[in-house]
Design an enzyme around this catalytic site. Sequence first.
Site, PDB file in Angstrom:
ATOM      1  N   LYS A  87     -42.154   5.766 -46.608  1.00 42.25           N
ATOM      2  CA  LYS A  87     -41.086   6.753 -46.976  1.00 42.25           C
ATOM      3  C   LYS A  87     -41.237   7.117 -48.445  1.00 42.25           C
ATOM      4  O   LYS A  87     -41.266   6.245 -49.248  1.00 42.25           O
ATOM      5  CB  LYS A  87     -39.664   6.004 -46.772  1.00 42.25           C
ATOM      6  CG  LYS A  87     -38.543   6.770 -47.334  1.00 42.25           C
ATOM      7  CD  LYS A  87     -37.331   6.403 -46.799  1.00 42.25           C
ATOM      8  CE  LYS A  87     -36.261   7.143 -47.437  1.00 42.25           C
ATOM      9  NZ  LYS A  87     -34.647   6.557 -46.938  1.00 42.25           N
ATOM     10  N   LYS A 145     -41.968   9.687 -43.890  1.00 42.76           N
ATOM     11  CA  LYS A 145     -40.769  10.442 -44.411  1.00 42.76           C
ATOM     12  C   LYS A 145     -41.011  10.984 -45.673  1.00 42.76           C
ATOM     13  O   LYS A 145     -41.466  10.047 -46.505  1.00 42.76           O
ATOM     14  CB  LYS A 145     -39.518   9.564 -44.023  1.00 42.76           C
ATOM     15  CG  LYS A 145     -38.401  10.529 -44.485  1.00 42.76           C
ATOM     16  CD  LYS A 145     -37.245   9.550 -44.395  1.00 42.76           C
ATOM     17  CE  LYS A 145     -35.996  10.285 -44.897  1.00 42.76           C
ATOM     18  NZ  LYS A 145     -34.889   9.243 -44.896  1.00 42.76           N
TER      19      LYS A 145
HETATM   20  O1  PB1 Z   1     -32.608  14.099 -44.206  1.00 41.44           O
HETATM   21  C1  PB1 Z   1     -32.886  13.566 -45.329  1.00 41.44           C
HETATM   22  O2  PB1 Z   1     -33.113  14.099 -46.397  1.00 41.44           O
HETATM   23  C2  PB1 Z   1     -32.752  11.923 -45.327  1.00 41.44           C
HETATM   24  C3  PB1 Z   1     -32.551  11.187 -46.420  1.00 41.44           C
HETATM   25  C4  PB1 Z   1     -32.682   9.761 -46.072  1.00 41.44           C
HETATM   26  C5  PB1 Z   1     -31.854   9.159 -45.065  1.00 41.44           C
HETATM   27  N1  PB1 Z   1     -32.665   8.073 -44.455  1.00 41.44           N
HETATM   28  C6  PB1 Z   1     -32.791   9.010 -47.625  1.00 41.44           C
HETATM   29  C7  PB1 Z   1     -32.836   9.905 -48.608  1.00 41.44           C
HETATM   30  C8  PB1 Z   1     -32.499   9.360 -49.982  1.00 41.44           C
HETATM   31  O3  PB1 Z   1     -33.528   8.564 -50.539  1.00 41.44           O
HETATM   32  O4  PB1 Z   1     -31.410   9.589 -50.439  1.00 41.44           O
HETATM   33  C9  PB1 Z   1     -31.651   7.964 -47.505  1.00 41.44           C
HETATM   34  C10 PB1 Z   1     -32.134   6.625 -48.022  1.00 41.44           C
HETATM   35  N2  PB1 Z   1     -31.496   5.482 -47.231  1.00 41.44           N
END
Ligand code: PB1
Length: 325
Positions: free
Chosen positions: A198, A251
Amino acid sequence: MPDASFPNVRSRRLRRTAAMRELVRETRLEASDLIYPMFVDDRGPPRTPVASMPGVDRLSVEAVVEEARAAFDEGIRAVLLFGLPASKDARGSRADHAEGVVQRALRALRDALPDLVLITDVCLCEYTDHGHCGVLDGETVANDATLERLAAQAVSHGAAGADVVAPSDMMDGRVGAIRAALDEAGLEDVAILSYAAKYASVFYGPFRDAADSAPAFGDRRGYQMDVRNSDEAIREVALDVAEGADIVMVKPALPNLDIVRRIKDEFRMPTAAYQVSGEYAMIEAAGARGWLDAGAARLEAAYAIRRAGADLIVTYAARQLARTL
Ligand code: PB1
């Protein structure tokens, strides 16, 4: 023996008609390959549109069941729940509360749609008043103290009916900590979908609007990956697989198709890719302005992510795609 070159070889023979193109297509995509992310809101009306994500609403528990049923009828077989609690605090107390909004949504969905795969996001950022993905020690996200909170959250989701928990926090050791806590609680059958690779991406912006989860200070580069790194993603996935991840995720998706391919080839694990809020918003915004055909763009992006090696695609466009496929 004719040689393998023009005019003996004519690539266009296999592109001549739609039927020929269908016959030789290499990538197949079905609604059941899609995971539908949903915002479960404990704060207000049944549906609240997210301005930066056209077509996406924050949903009450009752509206989530209605929306999930419609998605199921269109062929979607898995949803990913994000909780928007009525209150937030420094330790994200609502994240693991038995009567938390995600926990209530899980019970309602399990009752209404027994064949729907229920996946929950495990992270504190939606629940903390500072917006970081963990508990703080000063202005640092305290890794090991956060593991306890994440494990408690995952157990509360499993106890409420989650089939899969998906840690998106990027703390070191969280998959192992969650696995141990689930097993300790007798939840050995709850699977872990790890957001293993991520990146610290600007493409999460609209999500943070939707979840009011932007960090109150600093950013997430102290725990999410540097977008300039590739080998690091392989190391991260190896760690999560060793700690017990059942599915691994990359991601964002489109900016990281090289990583999707590397991970699928290297690990041969069930591999997901998350088309995040910013990727979704770009296509919808351009479509709304008539700059491109949003329907065709959604489909092209989804096929590209699938072709890169993703078995599963998390996408806010799941219902639009399901109606097209
Ligand atoms: O659709 C998205 O942008 C997903 C965002 C994602 C959700 N898992 C994270 C993005 C962030 O870093 O704010 C949330 C982190 N737990």
